[in-house]
Design an enzyme around this catalytic site. Structure first.
Site, PDB file in Angstrom:
ATOM      1  N   GLU A  38     -59.848  74.133  37.049  1.00  0.00           N
ATOM      2  CA  GLU A  38     -61.030  74.368  36.230  1.00  0.00           C
ATOM      3  C   GLU A  38     -62.252  74.134  37.123  1.00  0.00           C
ATOM      4  OE1 GLU A  38     -60.799  72.543  32.185  1.00  0.00           O
ATOM      5  OE2 GLU A  38     -58.911  71.743  32.967  1.00  0.00           O
ATOM      6  N   ARG A 272     -47.944  63.242  38.575  1.00  0.00           N
ATOM      7  CA  ARG A 272     -49.203  63.381  39.292  1.00  0.00           C
ATOM      8  C   ARG A 272     -49.303  62.299  40.368  1.00  0.00           C
ATOM      9  NH1 ARG A 272     -54.322  62.427  35.750  1.00  0.00           N
ATOM     10  NH2 ARG A 272     -55.228  62.164  37.801  1.00  0.00           N
ATOM     11  N   LYS A 282     -61.536  63.822  37.595  1.00  0.00           N
ATOM     12  CA  LYS A 282     -62.847  64.435  37.803  1.00  0.00           C
ATOM     13  C   LYS A 282     -63.904  63.804  36.909  1.00  0.00           C
ATOM     14  CE  LYS A 282     -61.404  68.791  37.565  1.00  0.00           C
ATOM     15  NZ  LYS A 282     -61.416  70.263  37.561  1.00  0.00           N
TER      16      LYS A 282
END
Length: 575
Positions: A38, A272, A282
């Site tokens: 994104e 992750r 983020k």
């Protein structure tokens, strides 16, 4: 990417096994993956793991990997993020060739699929507010045995609108007839489903916000959970590889694909990356930038790829790190020492050695002629015979480190103190004869010594033992440099572990940056360019920063010479 860029892993992993099984049983006859960032921030090292998995899986099975920007949130997205993401992926060594896509290019396609679901009675326009939707959906609660369960939600009063009314309202939503937030389009699934994600999730919301690519062409935007699987399907993605937090979303991913009757992409989740002394979100990184806790996304203390690059990390070291940690099904915490170990191993092979003095103290060689300049041979890199040698100037007055002299030495101190001898790197053995002290401050202003002319290169012909070797630069020839010493941004191993009411910001390291404005280095450092890497002998690895401090070149400390991970490994193997 070149075929020889990576070695195939010796042992398999669960994703490789799943893909191999899909090819064997005919579910797919090829492999096509994608990396779908994104564009609402810069990539961090956690993304590097996802990039590595996506691209290397495609390469391993002779397939392709797309780059697709999942840009459906105009409030937070920007073209500058797109450019930063592309730059970082290429820096890591990956190439998506001509396969660069944007979810915003699929808006019409996604709209038509939403219409299809309405016609099938699988979607409806809802007038509930966001808060009301949350309340109606319900939430997980613990029962009397403290076992979490999820009571059924409640149907929206608008859930049973007719297909015709829903088609009309959805078209009018697109036409801009309704205020922001007044209506949504929701999937019609099951308000009693044990997975909250499946309780009539929102597919579209009204937002009058210009999009960085399509401008004001749309005032309704698709939600991520609707857009993502259908974008995968449009691109013919066989294996949608994503991190473990999307596991709970997989039933919805499969529902949209099945009900829209599109290409059956398969989602597979992996753990992750979590690293000690680091936050990899983020959201939190953006907060650090916005609150000016750091000097931007590429601050060398940041775990962003741009920050690591400016810190002096190499793509090779990061890729080596990714290959060592492997691919797992469960989350774990990786010690940042392993990442630094991979970096040291890489820099040790590629970084030329130079001498630099960070906190200078003058050393005066009293029996060296005033104007004599001697050139000594210095090895550029003992790990690389092709790196050759360079000349260093030796003169009467040298800069040495303040820590390399003690008026009253502590035990086992083998550097300079009155009466002691040390080797000057590449030069001569010198013996301390005295020192000068400021009468007011008591600060040592110069150290005095004599040199032995018979010890050029540092070897004594009489075989006397000299335990200490120190580095130096010529006062007459050294260039002034600014050095920035970076430490961990957070003072604790797990920055997000905070007490109630606390913040991860409470764990920031107040000593994460020390600027040394008046250091000195060899003359060769004047001709360097950004990202040139060096080992400052006896200190650590450094990289030339893109900035200058006035006329001075700036060098960032990448990592010290001490390798804690190597010690950990050695201790473990010894057990």
């Amino acid at each position: 990417m070149e075929n020889n860029e990576f070695e195939k892993p010796e042992s398999s992993d669960f994703i490789s096994e799943a893909i191999a099984e899909d090819l064997k049983n005919g579910r797919f006859d090829h492999v096509h993956t994608r990396f779908p960032p994104e564009p609402n921030g810069w990539l961090h090292i956690g993304h590097a793991k996802a990039i590595s998995v996506d691209f290397t899986m495609a390469q391993k099975f002779g397939g392709k990997c797309n780059l697709r920007f999942d840009d459906t949130n105009p409030e937070k997205e920007d073209m500058s993020y797109v450019e930063a993401i592309k730059r970082d992926i290429k820096w890591l060594g990956y190439d998506w060739e001509d396969r660069e896509y944007y979810a915003s290019d699929y808006y019409e396609y996604l709209y038509e699929l939403a219409v299809k679901l309405i016609k099938k009675g699988k979607a409806y326009v809802d007038d509930l507010s966001d808060e009301e939707i949350r309340v109606y959906r319900g939430t997980a609660v613990p029962d009397k045995n403290n076992i979490t369960y999820t009571p059924p939600g409640k149907d929206s009063p608008y859930r049973n609108r007719s297909v015709e009314e829903n088609l009309d309202l959805f078209a009018r939503m697109r036409a801009g007839e309704f205020p922001d937030g007044s209506k949504t389009l929701r999937a019609k699934i099951d308000m009693a489903h044990p997975n909250l994600v499946m309780r009539d999730p929102v597919m579209y919301r009204i937002r009058r916000m210009p999009h960085y690519r399509v401008g004001n062409a749309w005032c309704i935007y698709p939600m991520y959970d609707f857009q993502h699987p259908l974008s995968d399907a449009k691109e013919g993605i066989t294996h949608s590889l994503c991190s473990l937090e999307y596991e709970i979303h997989r039933p919805l991913y499969e529902w949209f694909i099945r009900e829209c009757e599109v290409f059956p992409s398969r989602q597979i989740e992996f753990a992750r990356l979590n690293i000690t002394r680091t936050v990899l979100s983020k959201r939190w990184l953006l907060q650090l930038v916005n609150e000016k806790r750091v000097a931007g996304w590429d601050d060398p203390r940041m775990p962003t790829l741009a920050g690591l690059r400016r810190r002096g990390y190499t793509p090779e070291a990061i890729r080596d790190f990714m290959s060592r940690i492997g691919i797992a099904k469960t989350d774990s915490m990786v010690d940042i020492a392993l990442l630094e170990h991979c970096l040291r191993e890489d820099l040790n092979k590629r970084a030329n050695r130079v001498m630099a003095v960070l906190k200078p103290l003058k050393l005066i060689i009293e029996n060296w002629p005033e104007d004599k300049v001697e050139e000594l041979d210095a090895v550029n890199n003992p790990e690389d015979p092709n790196a050759g040698t360079r000349k260093v100037h030796f003169t009467r007055e040298l800069w040495i480190e303040q820590d390399d002299f003690q008026e009253v030495p502590p035990p086992k101190y083998f550097r300079l103190f009155p009466g002691n001898s040390v080797r000057l790197r590449y030069g001569y053995i010198v013996t301390c004869t005295g020192f000068d002290k400021d009468p007011v401050t008591g600060q040592i202003t110069a150290v005095r010594c004599t040199y032995d002319p018979e010890t050029r290169g540092g070897n004594a012909q009489d075989n006397r033992k000299v335990k200490g070797t120190i580095h130096w630069v010529s006062v007459k020839h050294a260039i002034p440099i600014e050095v920035r010493l970076y430490d961990y941004l957070f003072a604790v191993e797990r920055p997000m572990d905070v007490p109630p009411g606390g913040s991860f910001l409470d764990n920031l390291n107040p000593n994460s940056l020390e600027v040394i404005p008046n250091a000195y280095g060899e003359p060769c450092l004047a001709d360097t360019k950004a990202e040139d890497k060096f080992q400052f002998e006896r200190i650590g690895y450094f990289v030339r920063d893109p900035d200058n401090a006035g006329t001075k070149p700036v060098f960032n400390k990448t990592v010290g010479l001490r390798d804690t991970w190597a010690k950990i490994e050695k201790k473990t193997q010894g057990q």
